[in-house]
Enzyme design. Structure first.
Site, mmCIF file in Angstrom:
data_model
loop_
_atom_site.group_PDB
_atom_site.id
_atom_site.type_symbol
_atom_site.label_atom_id
_atom_site.label_comp_id
_atom_site.label_asym_id
_atom_site.label_seq_id
_atom_site.Cartn_x
_atom_site.Cartn_y
_atom_site.Cartn_z
ATOM 1 N N ASP A 167 45.593 53.662 26.565
ATOM 2 C CA ASP A 167 44.825 52.411 26.688
ATOM 3 C C ASP A 167 44.314 52.014 25.313
ATOM 4 O OD1 ASP A 167 42.688 50.465 27.472
ATOM 5 O OD2 ASP A 167 43.107 51.210 29.486
ATOM 6 N N ASN A 185 39.973 45.938 27.270
ATOM 7 C CA ASN A 185 39.156 45.448 28.388
ATOM 8 C C ASN A 185 38.537 46.612 29.175
ATOM 9 O OD1 ASN A 185 38.066 43.297 29.859
ATOM 10 N ND2 ASN A 185 39.626 43.489 31.446
ATOM 11 N N LYS A 234 44.845 39.567 32.409
ATOM 12 C CA LYS A 234 44.904 39.045 33.783
ATOM 13 C C LYS A 234 44.077 37.792 34.050
ATOM 14 C CE LYS A 234 41.129 41.996 35.308
ATOM 15 N NZ LYS A 234 40.534 42.838 36.316
ATOM 16 N N SER A 269 51.790 40.817 40.992
ATOM 17 C CA SER A 269 50.694 40.112 41.658
ATOM 18 C C SER A 269 51.260 39.095 42.640
ATOM 19 C CB SER A 269 49.874 39.391 40.586
ATOM 20 O OG SER A 269 49.004 38.464 41.178
ATOM 21 N N TYR A 325 49.861 33.298 33.445
ATOM 22 C CA TYR A 325 49.663 34.686 33.855
ATOM 23 C C TYR A 325 50.726 35.056 34.894
ATOM 24 C CZ TYR A 325 47.722 38.560 36.595
ATOM 25 O OH TYR A 325 47.560 39.723 37.293
ATOM 26 N N LYS A 358 54.050 37.740 34.815
ATOM 27 C CA LYS A 358 54.396 38.763 35.814
ATOM 28 C C LYS A 358 55.823 38.548 36.317
ATOM 29 C CE LYS A 358 50.552 41.114 35.982
ATOM 30 N NZ LYS A 358 50.543 42.498 35.510
ATOM 31 N N ARG A 411 38.610 24.411 42.862
ATOM 32 C CA ARG A 411 39.086 24.868 41.552
ATOM 33 C C ARG A 411 40.571 24.489 41.426
ATOM 34 N NH1 ARG A 411 38.629 31.267 40.372
ATOM 35 N NH2 ARG A 411 40.229 31.345 42.004
HETATM 36 P P1 NAD Z 1 41.805 45.666 33.644
HETATM 37 O O1 NAD Z 1 41.721 44.637 32.571
HETATM 38 O O2 NAD Z 1 40.551 46.221 34.189
HETATM 39 O O3 NAD Z 1 42.697 46.886 33.135
HETATM 40 C C1 NAD Z 1 43.733 46.746 32.199
HETATM 41 C C2 NAD Z 1 43.610 47.899 31.218
HETATM 42 O O4 NAD Z 1 44.687 47.820 30.290
HETATM 43 C C3 NAD Z 1 42.319 47.844 30.389
HETATM 44 O O5 NAD Z 1 41.756 49.139 30.340
HETATM 45 C C4 NAD Z 1 42.785 47.394 29.007
HETATM 46 O O6 NAD Z 1 41.961 47.916 27.985
HETATM 47 C C5 NAD Z 1 44.189 47.953 28.977
HETATM 48 N N1 NAD Z 1 45.139 47.206 28.127
HETATM 49 C C6 NAD Z 1 45.342 45.870 28.107
HETATM 50 N N2 NAD Z 1 46.305 45.564 27.241
HETATM 51 C C7 NAD Z 1 46.743 46.736 26.711
HETATM 52 C C8 NAD Z 1 47.727 47.073 25.747
HETATM 53 N N3 NAD Z 1 48.475 46.115 25.138
HETATM 54 N N4 NAD Z 1 47.918 48.362 25.430
HETATM 55 C C9 NAD Z 1 47.168 49.341 26.017
HETATM 56 N N5 NAD Z 1 46.210 49.070 26.916
HETATM 57 C C10 NAD Z 1 46.003 47.788 27.266
HETATM 58 O O7 NAD Z 1 42.717 45.046 34.810
HETATM 59 P P2 NAD Z 1 42.963 45.580 36.280
HETATM 60 O O8 NAD Z 1 42.253 44.692 37.215
HETATM 61 O O9 NAD Z 1 42.751 47.028 36.351
HETATM 62 O O10 NAD Z 1 44.513 45.238 36.445
HETATM 63 C C11 NAD Z 1 45.503 46.186 36.142
HETATM 64 C C12 NAD Z 1 46.870 45.535 36.289
HETATM 65 O O11 NAD Z 1 47.013 45.040 37.605
HETATM 66 C C13 NAD Z 1 47.086 44.343 35.344
HETATM 67 O O12 NAD Z 1 48.416 44.377 34.900
HETATM 68 C C14 NAD Z 1 46.865 43.153 36.237
HETATM 69 O O13 NAD Z 1 47.586 42.027 35.814
HETATM 70 C C15 NAD Z 1 47.396 43.679 37.566
HETATM 71 N N6 NAD Z 1 46.789 42.977 38.710
HETATM 72 C C16 NAD Z 1 45.437 42.957 38.837
HETATM 73 C C17 NAD Z 1 44.856 42.245 39.871
HETATM 74 C C18 NAD Z 1 43.353 42.186 40.018
HETATM 75 O O14 NAD Z 1 42.869 41.337 40.721
HETATM 76 N N7 NAD Z 1 42.583 43.058 39.401
HETATM 77 C C19 NAD Z 1 45.668 41.579 40.785
HETATM 78 C C20 NAD Z 1 47.052 41.637 40.639
HETATM 79 C C21 NAD Z 1 47.611 42.344 39.594
HETATM 80 C C1 UD1 Z 2 42.881 34.977 41.347
HETATM 81 C C2 UD1 Z 2 43.921 34.521 40.346
HETATM 82 C C3 UD1 Z 2 45.236 35.190 40.660
HETATM 83 C C4 UD1 Z 2 45.074 36.713 40.714
HETATM 84 C C5 UD1 Z 2 44.009 37.069 41.732
HETATM 85 C C6 UD1 Z 2 43.790 38.572 41.728
HETATM 86 C C7 UD1 Z 2 43.192 32.247 39.763
HETATM 87 C C8 UD1 Z 2 43.480 30.796 39.876
HETATM 88 N N1 UD1 Z 2 44.046 33.074 40.428
HETATM 89 O O1 UD1 Z 2 43.299 34.520 42.593
HETATM 90 O O2 UD1 Z 2 46.195 34.860 39.684
HETATM 91 O O3 UD1 Z 2 46.292 37.346 41.058
HETATM 92 O O4 UD1 Z 2 42.803 36.393 41.382
HETATM 93 O O5 UD1 Z 2 42.689 38.967 42.438
HETATM 94 O O6 UD1 Z 2 42.274 32.663 39.071
HETATM 95 N N2 UD1 Z 2 35.994 31.383 44.552
HETATM 96 C C9 UD1 Z 2 34.797 30.731 44.642
HETATM 97 N N3 UD1 Z 2 33.873 30.919 43.660
HETATM 98 C C10 UD1 Z 2 34.088 31.732 42.584
HETATM 99 C C11 UD1 Z 2 35.331 32.405 42.489
HETATM 100 C C12 UD1 Z 2 36.269 32.196 43.497
HETATM 101 O O7 UD1 Z 2 34.553 29.986 45.591
HETATM 102 O O8 UD1 Z 2 33.215 31.848 41.710
HETATM 103 C C13 UD1 Z 2 36.988 31.224 45.644
HETATM 104 C C14 UD1 Z 2 38.342 30.704 45.200
HETATM 105 O O9 UD1 Z 2 38.378 29.309 45.254
HETATM 106 C C15 UD1 Z 2 39.261 31.372 46.227
HETATM 107 C C16 UD1 Z 2 38.565 32.694 46.557
HETATM 108 O O10 UD1 Z 2 37.214 32.517 46.168
HETATM 109 O O11 UD1 Z 2 39.303 30.605 47.412
HETATM 110 C C17 UD1 Z 2 39.131 33.879 45.800
HETATM 111 O O12 UD1 Z 2 39.157 33.590 44.399
HETATM 112 P P1 UD1 Z 2 39.537 34.695 43.317
HETATM 113 O O13 UD1 Z 2 38.757 35.925 43.549
HETATM 114 O O14 UD1 Z 2 39.450 34.046 41.963
HETATM 115 O O15 UD1 Z 2 41.051 35.063 43.653
HETATM 116 P P2 UD1 Z 2 42.352 34.120 43.761
HETATM 117 O O16 UD1 Z 2 42.020 32.698 43.645
HETATM 118 O O17 UD1 Z 2 43.083 34.532 44.988
#
Ligand code: NAD
Ligand code: UD1
Length: 339
Positions: free
Chosen positions: A33, A37, A86, A126, A150, A154, A293
């Site tokens: 890592d 973030n 992300k 995602s 984003y 993916k 949004r």
């Molecule tokens: P996060 O930001 O908490 O974790 C990502 C980690 O990767 C962090 O610790 C960051 O420091 C590290 N990192 C980023 N770029 C790097 C690089 N170039 N080299 C080495 N380390 C690096 O995010 P998360 O929520 O844990 O998500 C993890 C993965 O899952 C991401 O790829 C994200 O796109 C995917 N994902 C997350 C969600 C979500 O809602 N959290 C949803 C769908 C997919």
């Molecule tokens: C978001 C990302 C999506 C990602 C996903 C992962 C956007 C546009 N999309 O999706 O790419 O894969 O998170 O978890 O950011 N909401 C509110 N108030 C807020 C925040 C959100 O009302 O302050 C509502 C949104 O309109 C939505 C729901 O809550 O209806 C969920 O939102 P959010 O948690 O941001 O997730 P996604 O929109 O599904």
């Protein structure tokens, strides 16, 4: 012999929960890592939970030399790639950053894996790759049409993986498309610690409940849903990472390319989540209704049947547990991890 699993992004939100479950399941995770973030304090917490301090190598997946050193110094059996960026809004203002971190970074990682003959790979995709197909229940056949950079990053990585597998069918690859991961480890020692103002609903709600923010903005109450607010398939982060364990098991059976949605199959509206969180926390979550949004779809969730068939996995934890565990983490760590 315990298998060594390289977890890129292993100090991040999902990665840290994965590392805990890997240790508990008898694997030896190696974290890579760059802390772009996340904070090193996560390692202390993982050690507190499991009694094991995982090995950490600091580095960037875009740096081929750093990765080569890592693979030279450690025997790796499989890689789970969480490293990446992300934030949807940031991906629109700085597309090169997203294509570099996410796409370039993954290609460099795959190239080094190939060089060291490590060909088992789990990728964090995602539901955002689907865009808006005009219906709400997505399965793995739903057309891919990402609507932001984003999501596009993916999709591009998925394409790279599909082409790689086509040309070199000795790889074992799992593309896991996450719906909306929320919640925290039941200990409250690790959880989601967003930088600045949270973009996502659950961390925003929990910061309001803990008094860090005055109120929640609800983005639209005129959607064609049960109560007019957006509906999503929230999945507990522990269920999510357990799905990865099942994927690792399946990949160990031999070369293949799996593409699976990870979600519960249910959906929860913004107002329903507020109510569930208030119940779990005993705190009021003041909110105001705001305009929609841009780019939000009214509702979507997964059809979870392929995950069950292919991985033998279903999500177990309900919305109450997701809220309870989020609150446990947030109330014990109101400022997130210490610096
Ligand atoms: P996060 O930001 O908490 O974790 C990502 C980690 O990767 C962090 O610790 C960051 O420091 C590290 N990192 C980023 N770029 C790097 C690089 N170039 N080299 C080495 N380390 C690096 O995010 P998360 O929520 O844990 O998500 C993890 C993965 O899952 C991401 O790829 C994200 O796109 C995917 N994902 C997350 C969600 C979500 O809602 N959290 C949803 C769908 C997919
Ligand atoms: C978001 C990302 C999506 C990602 C996903 C992962 C956007 C546009 N999309 O999706 O790419 O894969 O998170 O978890 O950011 N909401 C509110 N108030 C807020 C925040 C959100 O009302 O302050 C509502 C949104 O309109 C939505 C729901 O809550 O209806 C969920 O939102 P959010 O948690 O941001 O997730 P996604 O929109 O599904």
């Amino acid at each position: 012999m315990s298998q060594n699993i390289l977890v890129t992004g292993g100090t991040g939100y999902i990665g840290s929960h994965m590392v805990v479950r890997l240790i508990e399941s008898g694997y030896t995770p190696i974290i890579f890592d760059n802390f772009s973030n996340s904070k090193p304090a996560v390692l202390d917490r993982i050690e507190q939970i499991t009694g094991v301090r995982p090995l950490l190598v600091k580095g960037d997946i875009r740096n081929e030399q750093e990765l080569e050193n890592l693979f030279r110094n450690h025997q790796i059996d499989a890689v789970i790639n969480f490293a990446g960026k992300k934030a949807v809004g940031e991906s629109e203002t700085d597309p090169l950053l997203y294509f570099s971190y996410n796409v370039e970074g993954t290609i460099v990682l795959l190239r080094v894996m190939k060089k060291f003959n490590v060909k088992k790979f789990v990728f964090s995709s995602s539901a955002t790759v689907y865009g808006d197909p005009g219906y709400d229940e997505f399965n793995e056949e739903t057309p891919l049409a990402p609507i932001n950079n984003y999501g596009l990053s993916k999709w591009m990585i998925e394409e790279v993986l599909r082409k790689l597998y086509k040309a070199e069918p000795d790889w074992s690859i799992a593309i896991l498309r996450y719906f909306n991961p929320v919640g925290a480890h039941e200990s409250g020692l690790i959880g989601e610690d967003p930088n600045g103002i949270p973009n996502n609903l659950m961390p925003f709600i929990s910061q309001v409940a803990v008094g860090k923010r005055a109120h929640l903005n609800v983005f639209g109450n005129d959607y064609p849903t049960r109560d007019g607010t957006g509906c999503r398939d929230y999945i507990h982060v522990m269920d999510l990472v357990e799905g990865h364990l099942n994927a690792l098991d399946v990949l160990s059976k031999g070369p293949q390319l799996l593409t699976v949605n990870l979600g519960t199959g249910g959906s929860t509206s913004v107002l329903e989540l507020i109510k569930a969180f208030e119940k779990a926390s005993g705190k009021k979550v003041p909110y105001q209704i705001c305009p929609r949004r841009a780019g939000d779809k009214a509702a979507y969730w997964t059809n979870p049947s392929l995950a069950k068939t292919l991985l033998g996995w279903t999500a177990k934890r309900d919305i109450e547990t997701m809220c309870k565990d989020t609150w446990n983490w947030q109330s014990k760590n109101p400022q997130g991890y210490p610096d």
